[in-house]
Design an enzyme around this catalytic site. Structure first.
Site, PDB file in Angstrom:
ATOM      1  N   CYS A 116       0.850  -1.192   0.000  1.00  8.55           N
ATOM      2  CA  CYS A 116       0.000   0.000   0.000  1.00  8.55           C
ATOM      3  C   CYS A 116       0.890   1.248   0.000  1.00  8.55           C
ATOM      4  O   CYS A 116       2.033   1.212   0.441  1.00  8.55           O
ATOM      5  CB  CYS A 116      -0.969  -0.009   1.174  1.00  8.55           C
ATOM      6  SG  CYS A 116      -0.229  -0.354   2.794  1.00  8.55           S
ATOM      7  N   THR A 149       3.275  -2.226   4.077  1.00 10.63           N
ATOM      8  CA  THR A 149       3.307  -0.775   3.876  1.00 10.63           C
ATOM      9  C   THR A 149       4.508  -0.388   3.028  1.00 10.63           C
ATOM     10  O   THR A 149       5.501  -1.107   2.959  1.00 10.63           O
ATOM     11  CB  THR A 149       3.469  -0.009   5.206  1.00 10.63           C
ATOM     12  OG1 THR A 149       4.788  -0.281   5.729  1.00 10.63           O
ATOM     13  CG2 THR A 149       2.432  -0.385   6.220  1.00 10.63           C
ATOM     14  N   ASP A 150       4.434   0.792   2.417  1.00  7.01           N
ATOM     15  CA  ASP A 150       5.660   1.425   1.952  1.00  7.01           C
ATOM     16  C   ASP A 150       6.414   1.849   3.212  1.00  7.01           C
ATOM     17  O   ASP A 150       5.847   1.941   4.298  1.00  7.01           O
ATOM     18  CB  ASP A 150       5.342   2.622   1.054  1.00  7.01           C
ATOM     19  CG  ASP A 150       6.487   2.940   0.095  1.00  7.01           C
ATOM     20  OD1 ASP A 150       7.626   2.544   0.392  1.00  7.01           O
ATOM     21  OD2 ASP A 150       6.249   3.586  -0.941  1.00  7.01           O
ATOM     22  N   CYS A 151       7.703   2.110   3.071  1.00  7.36           N
ATOM     23  CA  CYS A 151       8.542   2.272   4.261  1.00  7.36           C
ATOM     24  C   CYS A 151       8.171   3.514   5.074  1.00  7.36           C
ATOM     25  O   CYS A 151       8.141   4.630   4.554  1.00  7.36           O
ATOM     26  CB  CYS A 151      10.007   2.284   3.865  1.00  7.36           C
ATOM     27  SG  CYS A 151      10.513   0.661   3.250  1.00  7.36           S
ATOM     28  N   SER A 153       5.252   4.225   6.238  1.00  8.71           N
ATOM     29  CA  SER A 153       3.918   4.762   5.933  1.00  8.71           C
ATOM     30  C   SER A 153       3.124   5.070   7.198  1.00  8.71           C
ATOM     31  O   SER A 153       2.386   6.064   7.257  1.00  8.71           O
ATOM     32  CB  SER A 153       3.113   3.766   5.087  1.00  8.71           C
ATOM     33  OG  SER A 153       3.488   3.818   3.743  1.00  8.71           O
TER      34      SER A 153
END
Length: 621
Positions: A116, A149-151, A153
């Site tokens: 995401c 998650t993206d890092c 997030s």
């Protein structure tokens, strides 16, 4: 690399976002602006990473991840950052443009993970949106894997978006929405507190842990000694082999797009070129070629290296990539004395990259001036090579007869210079096609990058985006790409009429309908047809030719003016021919998404574009 401790086995790739706006710094990571192309690319990429050579379908070679879900394509534009950007997206655009590649990754690629994105979609952070994660990815599409998650997030959700009141609420929101894994330390710090406060049940954590460990199991982490497993003996001896280096060169060759070619320009004859002037900021820069998220190359072959392997060259940098002040006189001197000129211009990661969107889509600084001045004194062919991730407004060069050829090479990788030389000297016939529209600068002067709409709006003057919806002027079009040979197309087989049978008492039997449901309609089952196209190579050089099949549906539901259905590549020797066959499903391929996200089959005239031919097909009930 994993076997020698240099890598893991879960790869957060591919990026299957749609290249919506030409200024986006990460467009270079994507497969372009078309959802059909991006979907097919994503599935092929995922299968290439994941599928094992022993055919065990439940096991993974490497775990792939399709990112960034969803409507993510603003990084940092005029102070608006991805970390707190709210993408306002219609349901129609979400379902027919932004989400199809992710859907294909899951349903057709069986991808092990979906990531995401940082941004919000319609006011909700994607990593905390139950409908997007648990509802669609896990519920509708049945993801067999983990959602990540993206890092950082969750950090951004709390600190940049101020979406939740406490760190524990942030952790609970994401886990309850369907998140399984966080890139960062947030869940490690705050999940226990969320449990203690009754914000999340342990069963939710069990689900997340189970999905993560199931991925490790599918990768073979618990199957004993790694050396005895299928890929246990791979090591340094298998890296940078001759086959792999040749594959890098072949990938670069296939990716080169010939956009302009005046008669007598390309290919150059190495025997007749006594002196080749090689000019430009990207002519001898190795690192530019590998783009972003790069690996460690085996070796570099720059354009200067590659061209110099066949002919005698004279090199002038002309300017650096920003090109604040071009060394025009020096460049003109070497160009005037040469038999031909290759100008290698474009951008690099200081111009366009993650966290850096462009404002202008022209060649940086005085690059255009350098090209024009050099071309004015050249006595032979002038080849403009554009090394960039995104499209460039090079209309000045398209219109200048002294610029005889234009090539786009993207960021072509470690063997980019060798591949460029293969094309310029005719050792390889170019077959690449543009995966995105190249707009004029006037487009970005007028259009707000944060306007997420794909469809044009006459009331506001918004011109729309991509070849599917934009009708204004372009520099080059999606699918453009020339060859050193010529191809002719002849339609062998295609229906002119197709009927969709309806049940007795169907509403459309008594009322005139513009469209019918494409998903639940009984008459849609197994309603297929074939298109056969004969392709002839009528030129003097062998080549590969991609046949693009588009359709222009009836004008209902704000349908695209034209969209890609399928494509196939055929390889032909001179004067030979072959047949390309497309097998289509009426309700899958000829349907469109309506205003509320439902898939409908438009009744009436569908115009199929096949190669340079048009064929009319009428759908009726």
């Amino acid at each position: 690399m994993y076997n020698v401790g240099q890598a893991g086995l879960t790869y957060w790739s591919p990026n299957v976002n749609i290249y919506r706006d030409p200024r986006w710094g990460r467009g270079q990571e994507t497969a372009g602006e078309d959802p059909t192309l991006s979907s097919k690319y994503g599935v092929a990429y995922v299968k290439g990473l994941q599928q094992r050579d022993d055919g065990k379908k439940d096991m993974l070679k490497v775990a792939s991840c399709c990112k960034h879900y969803t409507a993510y394509d603003v990084d940092d534009w005029k102070g608006i950052q991805r970390y707190n950007f709210n993408a306002k997206v219609t349901q129609q655009d979400l379902d027919d443009t932004f989400n199809p590649p992710f859907k294909s990754c899951v349903l057709d690629g069986n991808v092990a993970s979906v990531m995401c994105s940082y941004n919000q979609v319609n006011g909700k952070p994607t990593c905390g949106d139950y409908d997007l994660l648990a509802g669609v990815i896990r519920g509708q599409w049945k993801l067999n894997g983990y959602i990540v998650t993206d890092c950082d997030s969750l950090n951004e959700m709390y600190w940049a978006q101020h979406y939740t009141k406490t760190p524990e609420e942030t952790a609970a929101l994401s886990l309850n929405a369907g998140l399984d894994l966080n890139c960062g330390s947030w869940l490690g710090k705050y999940t226990q507190g969320a449990v203690n406060q009754g914000l999340v049940n342990e069963s939710v954590i069990d689900r997340a842990v189970s999905n993560n460990f199931a991925t490790l199991m599918r990768l073979g982490f618990f199957d004993g000694n790694p050396k005895t497993q299928l890929y246990g003996n791979l090591g340094p001896k298998d890296v940078c082999t001759e086959d792999h280096q040749e594959l890098a060169r072949e990938a670069a060759r296939q990716g080169i797009v010939l956009l302009k070619n005046t008669a007598g320009s390309l290919p150059l004859s190495p025997k007749s070129i006594k002196s080749l002037a090689v000019i430009g900021p990207n002519a001898n820069l190795a690192y530019t070629m590998v783009g972003s998220y790069e690996g460690s190359p085996c070796k570099y072959t720059t354009p200067l290296d590659g061209l110099g392997a066949s002919v005698s060259t004279v090199y002038q940098q002309g300017c650096d990539i920003a090109c604040a002040t071009a060394q025009v006189d020096n460049a003109k001197k070497v160009a005037a004395a040469a038999d031909a000129v290759v100008l290698v211009m474009g951008s690099d990661q200081t111009i366009e990259r993650e966290s850096k969107d462009r404002f202008n889509i022209t060649l940086p600084g005085q690059q255009a001036l350098l090209v024009t001045e050099v071309a004015s004194v050249s006595k032979g062919p002038v080849i403009l090579v554009i090394m960039s991730g995104g499209g460039m407004d090079v209309k000045f060069a398209v219109d200048n007869p002294k610029v005889t050829s234009i090539l786009w090479v993207g960021f072509p990788g470690e063997a980019g210079g060798a591949a460029l030389a293969d094309v310029i000297f005719g050792y390889y016939n170019p077959s690449g096609r543009l995966p995105m529209t190249w707009y004029p600068q006037s487009y970005v002067d007028k259009v707000d990058m944060t306007n997420m709409n794909m469809r044009a709006d006459p009331k506001t003057g918004f011109p729309g985006r991509s070849y599917r919806f934009y009708k204004g002027p372009t520099v080059f079009n999606f699918g453009d790409g020339l060859s050193y040979t010529q191809y002719k197309h002849h339609l062998v087989k295609a229906p002119k009429f197709m009927s969709i049978p309806l049940e007795e008492g169907h509403a459309c039997r008594s009322t005139k309908c513009k469209s019918i449901d494409a998903v639940n309609e009984q008459g849609c089952n197994n309603l297929g047809f074939d298109i056969h196209l004969k392709v002839q190579n009528v030129g003097k050089m062998r080549g590969s030719h991609t046949v693009l099949l588009f359709t222009s549906p009836p004008s209902v539901h704000n349908a695209p003016q034209k969209h890609l259905l399928d494509f196939q590549k055929i390889h032909l020797t001179p004067q030979s021919e072959g047949v390309v066959k497309f097998n289509l499903d009426v309700c899958k391929h000829l349907s469109v998404v309506d205003e509320v996200g439902n898939r409908k089959v438009a009744l009436g005239l569908h115009v199929l574009h096949i190669g340079d031919l048009k064929h009319s097909l009428t759908l009726r009930i």
